[in-house]
Scaffold this motif. Sequence first.
Motif, PDB file in Angstrom:
ATOM      1  N   LEU A  37       0.735  -1.323   0.141  1.00  0.00           N
ATOM      2  CA  LEU A  37       0.085   0.045   0.067  1.00  0.00           C
ATOM      3  C   LEU A  37       0.874   1.335   0.090  1.00  0.00           C
ATOM      4  O   LEU A  37       0.436   2.049  -0.838  1.00  0.00           O
ATOM      5  CB  LEU A  37      -0.928   0.094   1.354  1.00  0.00           C
ATOM      6  N   PRO A  38       1.820   1.528   0.644  1.00  0.00           N
ATOM      7  CA  PRO A  38       2.693   2.722   0.695  1.00  0.00           C
ATOM      8  C   PRO A  38       3.284   3.024  -0.424  1.00  0.00           C
ATOM      9  O   PRO A  38       3.409   3.934  -1.148  1.00  0.00           O
ATOM     10  CB  PRO A  38       3.794   2.376   1.956  1.00  0.00           C
ATOM     11  N   TRP A  39       3.762   1.838  -1.351  1.00  0.00           N
ATOM     12  CA  TRP A  39       4.263   2.253  -2.631  1.00  0.00           C
ATOM     13  C   TRP A  39       3.331   2.478  -3.713  1.00  0.00           C
ATOM     14  O   TRP A  39       3.555   3.182  -4.607  1.00  0.00           O
ATOM     15  CB  TRP A  39       5.053   0.628  -3.193  1.00  0.00           C
ATOM     16  N   ILE A  40       2.064   1.737  -3.547  1.00  0.00           N
ATOM     17  CA  ILE A  40       0.884   2.322  -4.400  1.00  0.00           C
ATOM     18  C   ILE A  40       0.647   3.878  -4.137  1.00  0.00           C
ATOM     19  O   ILE A  40       0.318   4.700  -5.244  1.00  0.00           O
ATOM     20  CB  ILE A  40      -0.443   1.352  -4.192  1.00  0.00           C
ATOM     21  N   LEU A  41       0.659   4.075  -2.903  1.00  0.00           N
ATOM     22  CA  LEU A  41       0.237   5.476  -2.586  1.00  0.00           C
ATOM     23  C   LEU A  41       1.431   6.566  -2.846  1.00  0.00           C
ATOM     24  O   LEU A  41       1.106   7.718  -3.478  1.00  0.00           O
ATOM     25  CB  LEU A  41      -0.041   5.797  -1.087  1.00  0.00           C
ATOM     26  N   GLY A  43       3.156   6.218  -5.552  1.00  0.00           N
ATOM     27  CA  GLY A  43       2.817   6.224  -7.117  1.00  0.00           C
ATOM     28  C   GLY A  43       1.691   7.245  -7.363  1.00  0.00           C
ATOM     29  O   GLY A  43       1.858   8.139  -8.132  1.00  0.00           O
ATOM     30  N   THR A  44       0.668   7.359  -6.435  1.00  0.00           N
ATOM     31  CA  THR A  44      -0.282   8.187  -6.648  1.00  0.00           C
ATOM     32  C   THR A  44       0.338   9.894  -6.310  1.00  0.00           C
ATOM     33  O   THR A  44      -0.230  10.610  -7.201  1.00  0.00           O
ATOM     34  CB  THR A  44      -1.729   8.069  -5.790  1.00  0.00           C
ATOM     35  N   ILE A  45       1.050   9.750  -5.509  1.00  0.00           N
ATOM     36  CA  ILE A  45       1.843  11.214  -5.162  1.00  0.00           C
ATOM     37  C   ILE A  45       2.562  11.789  -6.379  1.00  0.00           C
ATOM     38  O   ILE A  45       2.441  12.844  -6.666  1.00  0.00           O
ATOM     39  CB  ILE A  45       2.684  10.947  -3.872  1.00  0.00           C
ATOM     40  N   ILE A  46       3.383  10.712  -7.254  1.00  0.00           N
ATOM     41  CA  ILE A  46       4.031  11.176  -8.268  1.00  0.00           C
ATOM     42  C   ILE A  46       3.138  11.670  -9.289  1.00  0.00           C
ATOM     43  O   ILE A  46       3.339  12.645 -10.108  1.00  0.00           O
ATOM     44  CB  ILE A  46       4.941  10.238  -8.552  1.00  0.00           C
ATOM     45  N   VAL A  79       0.213  15.982  -0.816  1.00  0.00           N
ATOM     46  CA  VAL A  79       0.489  16.200   0.533  1.00  0.00           C
ATOM     47  C   VAL A  79      -0.242  15.343   1.672  1.00  0.00           C
ATOM     48  O   VAL A  79       0.460  14.653   2.500  1.00  0.00           O
ATOM     49  CB  VAL A  79       0.629  17.684   0.826  1.00  0.00           C
ATOM     50  N   MET A  80      -1.428  15.496   1.404  1.00  0.00           N
ATOM     51  CA  MET A  80      -2.219  14.393   2.340  1.00  0.00           C
ATOM     52  C   MET A  80      -1.917  12.886   2.279  1.00  0.00           C
ATOM     53  O   MET A  80      -1.988  12.289   3.141  1.00  0.00           O
ATOM     54  CB  MET A  80      -3.727  14.734   2.233  1.00  0.00           C
ATOM     55  N   THR A  81      -1.796  12.378   0.912  1.00  0.00           N
ATOM     56  CA  THR A  81      -1.200  11.147   0.819  1.00  0.00           C
ATOM     57  C   THR A  81      -0.247  10.798   1.435  1.00  0.00           C
ATOM     58  O   THR A  81       0.218   9.618   2.138  1.00  0.00           O
ATOM     59  CB  THR A  81      -1.362  10.713  -0.500  1.00  0.00           C
ATOM     60  N   PHE A  82       0.919  11.720   1.311  1.00  0.00           N
ATOM     61  CA  PHE A  82       2.275  11.632   2.078  1.00  0.00           C
ATOM     62  C   PHE A  82       1.869  11.327   3.519  1.00  0.00           C
ATOM     63  O   PHE A  82       2.704  10.627   4.167  1.00  0.00           O
ATOM     64  CB  PHE A  82       3.155  12.983   1.688  1.00  0.00           C
ATOM     65  N   PHE A  83       1.128  12.222   4.195  1.00  0.00           N
ATOM     66  CA  PHE A  83       0.892  12.005   5.486  1.00  0.00           C
ATOM     67  C   PHE A  83       0.391  10.736   5.923  1.00  0.00           C
ATOM     68  O   PHE A  83       0.704  10.083   6.891  1.00  0.00           O
ATOM     69  CB  PHE A  83      -0.054  13.080   5.970  1.00  0.00           C
ATOM     70  N   LEU A  88       0.737   5.193   8.201  1.00  0.00           N
ATOM     71  CA  LEU A  88       0.726   3.746   8.107  1.00  0.00           C
ATOM     72  C   LEU A  88       2.110   3.255   8.526  1.00  0.00           C
ATOM     73  O   LEU A  88       2.158   2.168   9.259  1.00  0.00           O
ATOM     74  CB  LEU A  88       0.623   3.388   6.444  1.00  0.00           C
ATOM     75  N   ILE A  89       3.271   3.614   7.994  1.00  0.00           N
ATOM     76  CA  ILE A  89       4.522   3.135   8.350  1.00  0.00           C
ATOM     77  C   ILE A  89       4.821   3.172   9.736  1.00  0.00           C
ATOM     78  O   ILE A  89       5.199   2.227  10.449  1.00  0.00           O
ATOM     79  CB  ILE A  89       5.682   3.779   7.256  1.00  0.00           C
TER      80      ILE A  89
END
Length: 268
Positions: A37-41, A43-46, A79-83, A88-89
Amino acid sequence: MAPLIMTVFLFVSAIYIGETSVHQPVGPHGARYWSALPWILLGTIIIKLWLAQFVRFLADTVRSETIYANATRHIIEAVMTFFVICGLIIGHSYHFPAIDGYIGIVVSAWLLYLGHTHARHSIIPILGRAPSHEILQRIPLHAGIPDKYGPARMHEIAEACEDRLRKTLVGESVCNTDPLIEKTAVTDAIEKKFVGIAADFPNLKSYHRFRVIGESPKRKIIAADINLDDNVPGSDYADIAKELEREVVRKIPNIAYRVFSITPKFAY
């Protein structure tokens, strides 16, 4: 109106996220963790950041506040996705589910700040925005023309200026002609004296369109447009202009009369 509507959503989102986040530290509950999930998220940030840059390019091209607001939305979501990734991590790695609530509170405060900032910028286009300095510099509404040309030639030049403005800026204007004495050593000396006088006025920020109008063997007419500091109240304009005129008459010889127009605040 689009940026103003977005501002409302920012405030509503900030209040909702803040309200729900406050309960998480009090009664923390862990979220199901999926390692991909963190990697998918990420990718959405990029993708979101690329979209923001592309949409900003479109906004610059058409100068649309609505499209600018859409570009800002992509950045906010990134930015919200980064948070979310951080929550999660950290929550999974350190078995600290309450971190999700603390991060939510930070995000809520950040959205409130963005809402306040967007509110100020959204109201400006609605109330009206003055043209930029670059545009003002491109509109020569007063044409200084050597007085030797006479009225007919001056009128022809004024009409040519109006026609050029009509084609370049797509708008109507009235071009006023000022009959000027051509630049000579005498007129340069007069302007230098005027510059020295203006330096003694601390509130005088700048001047433009200084001109020597008409001439007789012993008497001259001078005029200029004066720009004062923004903190000078309009009630003081007349007194400053009169004081400047007195100093000019006292220090520059052979002046028949002088016309100093002080540009009002926010005039365009």
